[in-house]
Enzyme design. Structure first.
Site, PDB file in Angstrom:
ATOM      1  N   ILE A 160       9.806   9.882   6.839  1.00 36.28           N
ATOM      2  CA  ILE A 160      10.726   9.877   5.688  1.00 36.28           C
ATOM      3  C   ILE A 160      11.448  11.217   5.595  1.00 36.28           C
ATOM      4  CG2 ILE A 160      10.819   9.888   3.137  1.00 36.28           C
ATOM      5  CD1 ILE A 160      10.373   7.107   4.145  1.00 36.28           C
ATOM      6  N   GLU A 212      20.949  31.363  21.557  1.00 38.33           N
ATOM      7  CA  GLU A 212      21.196  32.463  20.612  1.00 38.33           C
ATOM      8  C   GLU A 212      20.451  32.279  19.296  1.00 38.33           C
ATOM      9  OE1 GLU A 212      23.619  30.624  22.046  1.00 38.33           O
ATOM     10  OE2 GLU A 212      24.443  32.015  23.537  1.00 38.33           O
ATOM     11  N   HIS A 235      10.206  12.570  -2.212  1.00 37.33           N
ATOM     12  CA  HIS A 235      10.524  13.763  -1.418  1.00 37.33           C
ATOM     13  C   HIS A 235      10.855  14.975  -2.288  1.00 37.33           C
ATOM     14  CE1 HIS A 235      12.633  16.475   1.368  1.00 37.33           C
ATOM     15  NE2 HIS A 235      13.509  16.574   0.380  1.00 37.33           N
ATOM     16  N   ASN A 258       5.795  11.683   8.809  1.00 36.65           N
ATOM     17  CA  ASN A 258       5.747  10.700   7.718  1.00 36.65           C
ATOM     18  C   ASN A 258       6.927   9.738   7.704  1.00 36.65           C
ATOM     19  OD1 ASN A 258       7.904  12.101   6.582  1.00 36.65           O
ATOM     20  ND2 ASN A 258       6.650  13.205   5.092  1.00 36.65           N
TER      21      ASN A 258
HETATM   22  C1  LIG Z   1      19.081  23.487   7.589  1.00 38.84           C
HETATM   23  C2  LIG Z   1      18.765  22.595   6.437  1.00 38.84           C
HETATM   24  N1  LIG Z   1      19.478  21.490   6.245  1.00 38.84           N
HETATM   25  C3  LIG Z   1      19.238  20.696   5.193  1.00 38.84           C
HETATM   26  C4  LIG Z   1      18.262  21.004   4.288  1.00 38.84           C
HETATM   27  C5  LIG Z   1      18.050  20.152   3.064  1.00 38.84           C
HETATM   28  N2  LIG Z   1      16.773  19.407   3.189  1.00 38.84           N
HETATM   29  C6  LIG Z   1      15.643  19.851   2.638  1.00 38.84           C
HETATM   30  S1  LIG Z   1      14.327  18.867   2.963  1.00 38.84           S
HETATM   31  C7  LIG Z   1      15.299  17.805   3.863  1.00 38.84           C
HETATM   32  C8  LIG Z   1      14.709  16.583   4.494  1.00 38.84           C
HETATM   33  C9  LIG Z   1      13.558  16.953   5.324  1.00 38.84           C
HETATM   34  O1  LIG Z   1      12.835  15.843   5.701  1.00 38.84           O
HETATM   35  P1  LIG Z   1      11.353  16.037   6.177  1.00 38.84           P
HETATM   36  O2  LIG Z   1      11.244  17.236   7.018  1.00 38.84           O
HETATM   37  O3  LIG Z   1      10.898  14.756   6.754  1.00 38.84           O
HETATM   38  O4  LIG Z   1      10.560  16.374   4.855  1.00 38.84           O
HETATM   39  P2  LIG Z   1       9.807  15.342   3.898  1.00 38.84           P
HETATM   40  O5  LIG Z   1      10.820  14.345   3.449  1.00 38.84           O
HETATM   41  O6  LIG Z   1       8.750  14.737   4.703  1.00 38.84           O
HETATM   42  O7  LIG Z   1       9.329  16.190   2.775  1.00 38.84           O
HETATM   43  C10 LIG Z   1      16.615  18.254   3.887  1.00 38.84           C
HETATM   44  C11 LIG Z   1      17.717  17.544   4.580  1.00 38.84           C
HETATM   45  C12 LIG Z   1      17.530  22.182   4.526  1.00 38.84           C
HETATM   46  N3  LIG Z   1      16.562  22.590   3.712  1.00 38.84           N
HETATM   47  N4  LIG Z   1      17.774  22.930   5.623  1.00 38.84           N
END
Ligand SMILES: Cc1ncc(C[n+]2csc(CCOP(=O)(O)OP(=O)(O)O)c2C)c(N)n1
Length: 665
Positions: A188, A409, A260, A186
């Site tokens: 984003i 690992e 989000h 997506n």
């Molecule tokens: C290891 C880790 N780092 C950071 C986060 C915080 N975090 C949760 S969702 C997200 C962004 C993810 O983006 P995406 O996978 O594109 O999800 P969408 O915005 O499409 O829901 C982040 C940085 C996390 N959950 N896990």
């Protein structure tokens, strides 16, 4: 209603349950469930082999929501298809204390949650272990009993995490063709468009790692279904890039990072209802749509009935073995074999490194327990994790018992978790203790989930010598001991190693780290005792020849130093006892009386461990003497390093006598 309309309404049920639950909780992530609703609907209504009424049926397809922040997607699916654990009240209680519908999916909270996700990339890496476990069990028990797919929904975040490369390259190498990843493509993430931080061609990357790759419109149900159908017949794992719009249906916020991770707000939700033509109030799914979902769950469940007939028709012994393994029960003969082996050790008193005695113990265990699957992150000869029973697993050859995880690992630990979660196998695998830092996020999740992953961590101190401080752990033991529900074993000789392995295998709901030496150690347990003394966590190994003036606590390689110091102190007229401490966590589980007796009241208490002090005050008190490390190690021979850092029997005696002297004045 035509098929497309029906699909759209079924997918919209996910969208509204998700946005309404996030709104009520006033926190959560509506964007992903709204965007991925079409993918999930196609997967669950057309492909998933599962049975909501018998959710832990062993040959079910596994579904992993790697993008765990989109948890409402999973909860909606489980509610809609009829899993009893997730009622509409659970959906209404999303994110509330005590609900099954935690902020991120928590393994054990509800059937249908196959793993805990939230730290991005972990679910994807777990799925590799699940898909591998499926192939291993298939090789053993055949298509009639084990033949299922592992499906994943991963987001941009999962694919940006480094662990994803370890996971996909291992899966590609092993040709885990029943692993199918739907990427919620997506564009984003939280900060905004993915292009702010990443310009990887993901399809090229997966292809380079040996995957089959496809693209489709993630809002076109037939296109998604066609892609999944193709993926199911691939000879490689498949990535399907499903182009989606985050927050699909929200008129002003869809396609932006605004959707989000925060509630849409009443106004936007009302507008979304209009846009998508949804008139039902919050938490109400129109009965025809709920019926359609429930019917899909019922239909999917038929496959289980067929499978049960096949299981019933299987030969008695095979069936019993399959069921035993899936229950996670160890075979009956193991304890007797370990007792016999301990008798032999008491006779032979081998002077070997504990990594070597771990291999010797595994030789016994792997003969008795056919479900252990060994491995190493490219340190097989150093970790001593391979025994005569374990030959390498390779693409197409899944009937063996050893995984060359490569230098990965983190991916290894997460794959082990996936194997343990799948069931039917018990994963153990190794690296150097210092590199537990590279595996730690997955080790922590093993603890949080309460699963039996066994981490073999060798080269457990400055005792490894010349490789120097980059390879010499000093804080890792304390760091691992800090993880709740994680047992850190540091055995002192071959007998303790055998006991620690027995405890690790017996502990089905707590993962273990077994810290082992590179250097040879003398036998400290010289008499056969049938009872597993390591089970106490700490026990008196050598008594004082009188009222103890000194108690020395030590673990692993430092126990023999403690014993030498005791001999010298007693020769100088200071009765001294030695307590071996193979596992802090197990000691804490003992009765208060036992703990008080073990800690005792000798006026001088000393702890010796070639690592930092953190944690040892529990045994020696604030004024106790600690013989160990205060900083990083150094490159040199073991003969130089122990005296250099003052970790010797002489230094211990000197410190003890100085303290005794002070106390008597
Ligand atoms: C290891 C880790 N780092 C950071 C986060 C915080 N975090 C949760 S969702 C997200 C962004 C993810 O983006 P995406 O996978 O594109 O999800 P969408 O915005 O499409 O829901 C982040 C940085 C996390 N959950 N896990």
């Amino acid at each position: 209603m035509n098929q497309r309309e029906k699909h759209d309404r079924m997918a919209n049920a996910i969208r509204f349950l998700s946005m309404d639950a996030v709104e009520k909780a006033n926190s959560g992530h509506p964007g992903l469930p709204m965007g991925a609703a079409d993918m999930a609907t196609v997967l669950y209504t057309r492909f998933m082999k599962h049975d909501p009424k018998n959710p832990s049926w062993p040959d079910r397809d596994r579904f992993i929501l790697s993008a765990g922040h989109g948890s409402m997607l999973l909860y909606s699916l489980l509610y809609l298809t009829g899993y009893e654990d997730i009622t509409i009240d659970e959906i209404k209680n999303f994110r509330q204390l005590g609900s099954r519908t935690a902020g991120h999916p928590e393994y054990g909270h509800a059937a249908g949650i196959e793993t805990t996700t939230g730290p991005l990339g972990q679910g994807l890496a777990n799925s590799v272990g699940m898909a591998l476990a499926e192939r291993i069990l298939n090789a053993r028990f055949g298509d009639a009993l084990v033949d299922h797919y592992t499906y994943v929904i991963a987001g941009d975040g999962c694919l940006m995490e480094g662990i994803s490369q370890e996971a996909i390259s291992l899966a590609g190498h092993l040709k885990l063709s029943k692993l199918i990843v739907l990427w919620d493509d997506n564009n984003i993430s939280i900060d905004g468009p993915v292009s702010l931080a990443d310009s990887t061609d993901q399809l090229e990357r997966f292809a380079a790692s040996g995957w089959n790759t496809m693209r489709c419109d993630g809002h076109d149900p037939d296109a998604i279904a066609d892609a999944i159908e193709l993926a199911r017949h691939s000879d490689r794992p498949t990535l399907i890039a499903c182009k989606t719009t985050i927050g699909f249906g929200a008129p002003t916020k869809a396609g932006t990072n605004k959707v989000h991770g925060s509630p849409l707000g009443a106004e936007e939700i009302a507008a979304t209802r209009k846009t998508l033509g949804w008139t039902a109030p919050a938490f109400e799914v129109p009965s025809d749509i709920l019926d359609a979902w429930r019917l899909s769950g019922l239909n999917a469940g038929r496959k289980r009935k067929e499978w049960e007939q096949r299981l019933a028709a299987a030969e008695g012994e095979i069936r019993a073995e399959f069921e035993r393994r899936m229950r996670g029960e160890l075979p009956g003969g193991l304890d007797g074999m370990i007792a016999e082996y301990k008798q032999k050790l008491a006779r032979d008193r081998p002077k070997v490194a504990t990594r070597k005695s771990s291999e010797m113990a595994l030789e016994v265990i792997n003969a008795a327990v056919p479900e252990t699957i060994g491995g190493s992150a490219d340190l097989t000869g150093s970790n001593n994790t391979k025994t005569s029973q374990t030959k390498p697993i390779s693409a197409g050859n899944y009937g063996e018992r050893y995984v060359h995880y490569g230098v990965r690992e983190h991916g290894m630990a997460a794959a082990m978790n996936g194997m343990a979660l799948h069931g039917g196998v018990i994963p153990y695998s190794g690296t150097f203790l210092v590199f537990s830092d590279y595996a730690r996020p997955a080790m922590r999740l093993a603890s949080l989930m309460g699963i039996r992953s066994i981490f073999v961590m060798t080269h457990d101190s400055i005792g490894l010598g010349e490789d120097g401080p980059t390879h010499q752990p000093v804080e890792q033991l304390a760091a691992l001991r800090a993880i709740p529900n994680h047992t850190v074993f540091r055995p002192a000789d071959a007998t303790e190693v055998a006991e620690c392995w027995q405890l690790a295998l017996d502990s089905a709901k707590t993962p273990s780290t077994i810290a082992l030496t590179r250097q040879n150690l003398s036998a400290v347990r010289t008499e056969f005792v049938e009872e597993n003394l390591c089970a106490y966590g700490a026990y008196e190994l050598a008594t004082a020849n009188g009222d103890a003036q000194v108690t020395i606590f030590a673990s692993g390689s430092e126990v023999e130093i403690a014993l030498a110091a005791r001999t010298a102190l007693q020769a100088h007229g200071h009765p001294t006892r030695v307590v071996s401490v193979p596992a802090f966590e197990l000691f804490e589980k003992q009765s208060d009386d036992y703990k008080a007796a073990i800690i005792g009241n000798a006026p001088v208490k000393i702890a010796i461990e070639a690592a930092i002090r953190l944690g040892w005050d529990r045994f020696i008190g604030l004024d106790g003497i600690f013989i160990g490390m205060t900083g990083f190690g150094a490159s040199g021979s073991i003969e130089q390093l122990y005296p250099h850092f003052g970790i010797t029997a002489e230094a211990t005696v000197k410190a003890a006598e100085a303290r005794l002297h002070k106390k008597s004045h």
